[in-house]
Scaffold this active site. Structure first.
Site, short mmCIF file in Angstrom:
data_model
loop_
_atom_site.label_atom_id
_atom_site.label_comp_id
_atom_site.label_asym_id
_atom_site.label_seq_id
_atom_site.Cartn_x
_atom_site.Cartn_y
_atom_site.Cartn_z
N THR A 111 41.03 43.29 45.37
CA THR A 111 41.14 43.31 46.82
C THR A 111 41.01 44.77 47.29
O THR A 111 41.45 45.67 46.60
CB THR A 111 42.53 42.75 47.19
OG1 THR A 111 42.60 41.42 46.69
CG2 THR A 111 42.79 42.76 48.67
N GLY B 134 47.16 44.14 45.79
CA GLY B 134 48.24 44.00 44.80
C GLY B 134 48.93 42.66 44.82
O GLY B 134 50.04 42.54 44.29
N GLY B 135 48.30 41.65 45.46
CA GLY B 135 48.89 40.30 45.45
C GLY B 135 50.29 40.31 46.07
O GLY B 135 50.54 41.00 47.06
N SER C 255 50.17 37.61 51.21
CA SER C 255 51.02 38.81 51.12
C SER C 255 50.33 40.01 51.75
O SER C 255 50.93 41.08 51.82
CB SER C 255 51.32 39.13 49.66
OG SER C 255 51.91 38.02 49.03
N ASN D 212 40.81 37.17 46.29
CA ASN D 212 41.98 36.76 45.51
C ASN D 212 41.89 37.22 44.06
O ASN D 212 42.25 38.34 43.78
CB ASN D 212 42.26 35.27 45.63
CG ASN D 212 43.74 34.98 45.36
OD1 ASN D 212 44.58 35.83 45.63
ND2 ASN D 212 44.06 33.82 44.84
O1 DON Z 1 46.44 36.99 50.47
C1 DON Z 1 47.00 37.31 49.43
O2 DON Z 1 48.19 37.56 49.36
C2 DON Z 1 46.17 37.48 48.14
N1 DON Z 1 44.94 36.71 48.27
C3 DON Z 1 45.90 38.94 47.89
C4 DON Z 1 45.23 39.15 46.56
C5 DON Z 1 45.24 40.56 46.09
O3 DON Z 1 45.77 41.45 46.71
C6 DON Z 1 44.59 40.80 44.79
N2 DON Z 1 44.50 42.22 44.52
N3 DON Z 1 44.83 42.90 43.66
#
Ligand code: DON
Length: 214
Positions: A25, A116-117, A97, A45
């Site tokens: 991301t 960072g999810g 997130s 994602n």
């Molecule tokens: O919207 C979200 O929370 C996730 N799709 C974000 C994914 C993400 O940050 C992956 N990166 N490292």
């Protein structure tokens, strides 16, 4: 540089930076000279999304569906355990997130965010608390040691070196379950100082960004 009535010579463009590319991301933090701001976190994602390119398009499809709760009690890829409220349903948006953020204090405007999810929320919070406390600067905020708890799994994740031995011991005594992990995140921050009108920018030392304090 775009002129509606005049073609722009290709050689006048800055060209493509062929530097290393991330697989995550992306977050952009922008303030222009007139104070217009953008905080944008863009995600497919997983790295490589669903790992599926729509035939004939070259478009890599995301797998944001994993941000929904597939069924109560089952964790998604970030270990988040959801329930009915985040169940898949027509027309619904999944939990996210992503936390693109503007902070306004009496003396500055701060634009920030990171990939960072599930850990995005605590990364942004840790930096925002420093901004609110009036300590540090863009460079120290993006470099802050990180720790994270997300209810389940019931563990206190921390980056190597984020806690000293005494803090770790005290946390364990309090019943926390600290769990060390490698560094994460890629925070981008731009600041406009309202008094001087000066701009400052910093990219997370963990990532590939090049911005430093200007
Ligand atoms: O919207 C979200 O929370 C996730 N799709 C974000 C994914 C993400 O940050 C992956 N990166 N490292």
């Amino acid at each position: 540089m775009i002129h509606p009535g005049k073609a722009l010579a290709s050689k006048s463009l800055p060209g493509i930076n062929a530097g290393p590319k991330g697989s995550d991301t992306s977050h952009f933090s922008i303030i222009d000279k007139d104070g217009n701001r953008v905080a944008a976190t863009l995600s497919i994602n997983y790295p490589f999304g669903s790992a599926f390119v729509a035939p004939g398009t070259g478009v890599l499809l995301n797998n944001e569906m994993d941000d929904f709760s597939i069924k109560p009690g089952v964790a998604n890829v970030y270990g988040l355990v959801g329930n009915e409220a985040n169940a898949i349903a027509p027309g619904k948006r999944p939990l996210s997130s992503m936390t693109p953020t503007f902070l306004e204090t009496p003396d500055k405007v701060v634009v920030m965010g990171t990939p960072g999810g599930s850990r995005i929320i605590t990364m942004v919070l840790l930096a925002a608390l420093e901004v609110a406390a009036g300590t540090g600067n863009a460079e120290t905020w993006v470099g802050l040691p990180r720790f994270h708890h997300q209810y389940l799994p019931d563990k206190l994740f921390y980056e190597t070196g984020a806690f000293d031995k005494v803090t770790l011991r005290d946390l364990k005594k309090m019943g926390h379950v600290p769990f060390e992990r490698s560094q994460y995140g890629n925070m981008q921050i731009v600041v406009r100082d309202s008094t001087s009108g000066l701009f400052y920018a910093a990219s997370d030392p963990r990532g590939e960004g090049l911005a430093t304090v200007q």
